[in-house]
Design an enzyme around this catalytic site. Structure first.
Site, PDB file in Angstrom:
ATOM      1  N   LYS A  40      67.962  48.420  37.564  1.00 20.41           N
ATOM      2  CA  LYS A  40      66.606  48.586  38.642  1.00 20.41           C
ATOM      3  C   LYS A  40      67.281  46.971  39.169  1.00 20.41           C
ATOM      4  O   LYS A  40      66.974  46.143  38.276  1.00 20.41           O
ATOM      5  CB  LYS A  40      65.332  48.910  39.056  1.00 20.41           C
ATOM      6  CG  LYS A  40      64.676  48.411  40.338  1.00 20.41           C
ATOM      7  CD  LYS A  40      63.786  47.027  41.612  1.00 20.41           C
ATOM      8  CE  LYS A  40      63.531  47.009  41.960  1.00 20.41           C
ATOM      9  NZ  LYS A  40      63.657  45.943  42.646  1.00 20.41           N
ATOM     10  N   ASP A  66      75.578  38.722  27.243  1.00 15.99           N
ATOM     11  CA  ASP A  66      77.349  37.934  27.951  1.00 15.99           C
ATOM     12  C   ASP A  66      77.377  36.930  27.298  1.00 15.99           C
ATOM     13  O   ASP A  66      78.384  35.812  27.181  1.00 15.99           O
ATOM     14  CB  ASP A  66      76.884  37.429  29.863  1.00 15.99           C
ATOM     15  CG  ASP A  66      76.572  38.708  30.536  1.00 15.99           C
ATOM     16  OD1 ASP A  66      77.163  39.509  29.822  1.00 15.99           O
ATOM     17  OD2 ASP A  66      76.287  38.489  31.719  1.00 15.99           O
ATOM     18  N   SER A 118      65.013  45.381  35.254  1.00 14.90           N
ATOM     19  CA  SER A 118      64.342  44.584  35.997  1.00 14.90           C
ATOM     20  C   SER A 118      64.809  42.611  35.454  1.00 14.90           C
ATOM     21  O   SER A 118      65.567  42.607  34.805  1.00 14.90           O
ATOM     22  CB  SER A 118      62.990  44.260  37.248  1.00 14.90           C
ATOM     23  OG  SER A 118      62.802  42.737  38.441  1.00 14.90           O
TER      24      SER A 118
END
Length: 688
Positions: free
Chosen positions: A491, A477, A466
């Site tokens: 998740k 990224d 999460s």
């Protein structure tokens, strides 16, 4: 909200997987309140769920099969003729829920109840006759029967249960129990299961049916009865006095899904994910067998007053036979914010060019003291504030880089994931959230400046989920650092809790996406450099859950790249491989993980021949023991005589300067130093 907490509540509703269900004297009937709640659940799924849910005949067929799996997932009670008799309900669950017409599904449950009650009475009658098993021959018992055909007649089930009873007796006998102890333990087990079966009420049956309905859509949407809702609220407040372990049903067994960071079980170090609990005892009291017990009853046994001791008979996740259990003790306590706080340390590494210092910050969860924050306390605690303080403290000690350890971090406050990313980037987007209508909201860091600009490595594992995945994905990224470890949990969905006229529904309403446009759902975050892991992704993780939503993408957003660590990946991987091949703990992790996979694939059945069973167990444990002692010899530790002693106070682990889990931190720090050496830009980073 921790996804593992969601997981624990989801499987709690599914606790009737095998033996949970029924009522004794009268067939349970749906109440008016339940009929109304069923309609509300159906409307919630149809209009409120993230996915485009069509409550049609195709959905009804899936939900009907799931209902059968919840009632009798091991195909051990119902006959094929029973299933066919109720096959007319297969395409009607959608209409039944919308109309509140639940009678047919309650009647199907009652048939299961009758079969299960008769079966336990049959087992007790066999025990009354005395155990007179011949543990010779070539019989074997199939362990996983989810895909087995339904039994044609009672003779087929009698044969199956005769083998099951024989296996249960053999398992206890191999554990050095005499015949009288074996009979006593089995009688207590089956009498307990029969008693619980007869105590099931209409709320229990309704909960099983709703679990089939919601679980056919995704694993995190679920109906909570009034009792379950109250327990869920307690858990979310972290005021539960227990051991700090999230449990789930696994067939007849209760399995550890995860440990609450900083909780009693985590601090004690005697439980691990996928361990199975077979008995529970209070202080010095008698151990209560919990095989086949419903999940919420097991949880009630484990809960207790702060400071009291609970004893658990545990079969380790890597054990090849249920006879290899060990009793552990855990002192109950509450989970406090300070127990979950981020904390840092400096580790020193010797390399060819001399000593190096690396800061390591462990972040167990993403937390914020909401009460203090809402009260206007300027010194309220949060993950971001604590990590910022640790960074400043570590920079003052002349570190060369930071490893942020997110292993076992199941998530928490989304705002903290966003603000934590802001410590390492100078403003920018962090995560995209798409709702059921396709609308995308963009969240990010709005604060100018950074707290740390130097080399960064994020360490993750299968239990990083999460908010942890949002953080790791953003760092990856942005090119702000390297992510190392194992693939994360996966998740990537958001749930909300809504009140119904009777109970509550936890509903998946949105989905997380990285700024690159990739979802974290199902696949998780793939590290730049992969470490071996003893956590089996077939058993733990979003991809291991039924009906998990798929991975997909949305448009990427504009963001600044802070670095290009991928330029150095091949070089970094080569250096890592050379170190891993030479390090005893890394070799052990790779070899043990491979052996675990092999044993899981091979152990689809067990021998009912005592000598053969013992040979199989001894052979498999000899392989595991050889690996463990090879590792210990290389580290200069005393060898073990029994593999089961590899965990716990008998293992001499406290004498080990670098335990297995610590080697990942050490190697993450080595990778960080390699990265800092290869990327010249870090020579100009702000280290003040």
């Amino acid at each position: 909200m921790s996804p593992l907490a969601n997981l624990g509540r989801t499987v709690a509703v599914l606790a009737g997987l095998l033996l949970v269900a029924t009522v004794a004297l009268a067939q349970p009937q749906p109440t008016d309140a339940q009929r109304q709640a069923a309609t509300e659940v159906a409307e919630s799924l149809r209009y409120g769920h993230y996915a485009d849910v069509d409550l049609d005949d195709a959905w009804s067929r899936r939900a009907f099969e799931r209902y059968l799996d919840i009632l009798d997932g091991q195909r051990a009670f119902l006959l094929e003729e029973d299933v066919e008799e109720f096959r007319h309900l297969e395409e009607s669950l959608d209409d039944a829920l919308l109309d509140g017409d639940l009678d047919g599904f309650f009647t199907l449950y009652q048939r299961y109840h009758e079969r299960a009650e008769a079966r336990f009475e049959w087992l007790l009658a066999r025990l009354d006759e005395g155990l007179d098993f011949d543990y010779d021959g070539r019989q074997r018992l199939e362990l996983e029967r989810e895909d087995a055909p339904w039994a044609q007649d009672m003779a087929d089930l009698d044969d199956l249960w005769a083998k099951r009873l024989k296996n249960a007796a053999l398992t206890l006998a191999i554990s050095d129990q005499d015949e009288e102890q074996v009979e006593t333990n089995l009688r207590q087990r089956y009498e307990g299961q029969l008693s619980r079966l007869r105590q099931t009420n209409a709320d229990d049956v309704f909960g099983l049916l709703m679990a089939a309905a919601t679980g056919s859509v995704d694993p995190h949407s679920e109906y909570l009865s009034p009792r379950q809702g109250e327990s869920f609220d307690i858990q979310m407040r972290l005021s539960l006095e227990g051991i700090g372990a999230l449990l789930q049903a696994d067939g007849e067994y209760v399995k550890v899904a995860s440990l609450v960071p900083g909780g009693p079980a985590d601090r004690a170090g005697v439980l691990e994910p996928a361990d199975r609990i077979v008995a529970v005892g209070q202080e010095d009291g008698e151990m209560v067998n919990v095989v086949g017990m419903r999940l919420d009853d097991v949880v009630d046994l484990i809960r207790g007053p702060k400071g009291s001791v609970v004893r658990l008979d545990v079969v380790p996740a890597q054990a090849v036979d249920m006879t290899r259990s060990k009793v552990v003790e855990i002192t109950r306590d509450t989970v406090k914010l300070e127990d979950q706080a981020a904390h840092g340390e400096v580790i020193e590494l010797e390399r060819d060019d001399g000593p190096h210092r690396v800061g390591v910050i462990e972040v167990p969860t993403f937390y914020v003291d909401f009460d203090a924050w809402q009260a206007g306390d300027e010194d309220y605690r949060s993950t971001t504030r604590d990590v910022a303080n640790e960074i400043e403290r570590l920079k003052a000690k002349d570190i060369e880089g930071i490893v942020l350890d997110l292993r076992n971090n199941g998530g928490g406050a989304l705002q903290e994931a966003n603000s934590l990313i802001g410590l390492f980037i100078d403003r920018g987007p962090t995560v995209q959230v798409r709702d059921a209508r396709g609308r995308i909201s963009l969240y990010g860091d709005t604060d100018t400046g950074t707290v740390y600009d130097g080399p960064l490595v994020v360490l993750v594992n299968r239990l990083s989920a999460s908010a942890s995945e949002i953080f790791a994905g953003a760092i990856q990224d942005y090119g702000r650092g390297l992510v190392v470890g194992t693939s994360t949990f996966g998740k990537g969905t958001v749930q909300t809790l809504n009140e119904l006229s009777h109970g509550e529904i936890k509903l998946t309403r949105a989905k997380f996406y990285r700024i690159s446009g990739e979802s974290t759902q199902h696949r998780g975050v793939e590290p730049d450099i992969i470490f071996p892991s003893l956590i089996d992704p077939e058993l733990i993780g979003e991809s291991s859950l039924d009906n998990a939503l798929d991975w997909d993408t949305v448009r990427s957003v504009q963001y600044r790249e802070y670095g290009e660590p991928w330029r150095y990946l091949e070089n970094l991987k080569d250096r890592h491989r050379r170190r891993a091949e030479e390090h005893p703990n890394f070799r052990y992790l790779e070899q043990q993980a491979a052996l675990n996979r092999q044993l899981r694939e091979e152990n689809t059945s067990v021998s009912l021949n005592r000598e053969q069973r013992q040979r199989e167990v001894e052979s498999q444990e000899a392989e595991q023991l050889a690996l463990e002692n090879q590792r210990r010899e290389a580290l200069g530790l005393e060898p073990l005589e029994e593999w089961v002693d590899a965990r716990g106070e008998e293992s001499d682990e406290e004498e080990e300067e670098e335990p297995v889990e610590q080697v990942q931190v050490q190697e993450a720090a080595q990778i960080l130093l390699d990265y800092a050496q290869l990327d010249d830009s870090f020579r100009f980073a702000n280290r003040d």
